[in-house]
Enzyme design. Sequence first.
Site: not given
Length: 307
Positions: A81-82, A131-132, A149, A155, A242
């Site tokens: 995904k990165d 997306r989230r 971030r 987090r 992105c």
Amino acid sequence: MSVKVRIGTRSSPMALAQADRVSAALTALDPDVAVEIVPFTTSGDKWMGPLSQLGGKGAFTKEVDAALVEGTCDLCVHCVKDIPGDRDLPEGTVIAAHLERDDVRDALVHPGGLSLSDLPDGSRIGTSSPRRAAQLALHWPRLSPLPIRGNANTRLAKLDAGDFDALLLAVSGLERLALTDRITEILDVDTMVPAIGSGTLALQCRTDDTPVRDLVARLDDPMTSWRTEAERSMLRALNGHCHSPIAGYAIQESEGVLSLHGRVMSLDGSTVLEARESGADATALGTSVAEALLRQGARELIDSLAE
């Protein structure tokens, strides 16, 4: 003759855990393999502003990729995904294997154990993912997604300090960090469609490094590679960047047949484009789903979000 493999990776706790997993898998294949883990602090790890100002998700991979090309390491471990979908891999490199896919779902972390539906109006939900955020706005518009971030541990520390009311994180990441006890709700894949390549680790080598490439190829999980190619093919055809709220998830529908669900959204969740198709050829399937989304206006929607 023994092979030495220097694994290049980001220096975050999760990335190092992923590198350790690959190291263990390589030595299980051949006890004579000498493995060294070479950590890098990438620009994406150091920068706490919007990723778009650093060129997007490539900020998490470009330093490690450069080390691979230059010969400072022999193998890169990346979360699929990165890996940017709007640019090619660095010249002279190839994805030699995908490890067996982990859990693709997203998880809510709330200190009081509440679900998204039970959270009070205006609750601050930390997420770095467009997306989230878009799907949160679509299904839970009374909640407030806020950018956050840092790695997962950072987090969680911000959540515990009261900077946010809850977080959305990847189940697979929390599993890799042995932090699944923090999960309060796991979201189903039709409500919160996963990220392209979610839960999948890609192993990237130099194309001409035959000993390492052949060794690493033995770790490839064909089903994961098949599904990943369908999702990545869709992303490539959409030329997503992105800050594009693009989601896609492929599953095996029947013997030799994949089903791919693609979703493109506006950031506020007010526009949702969806397509779902089946096929045996992963590349053709991803392209076909992308074309269905493009016919609905995905190009204009994605371009409107570019900075």
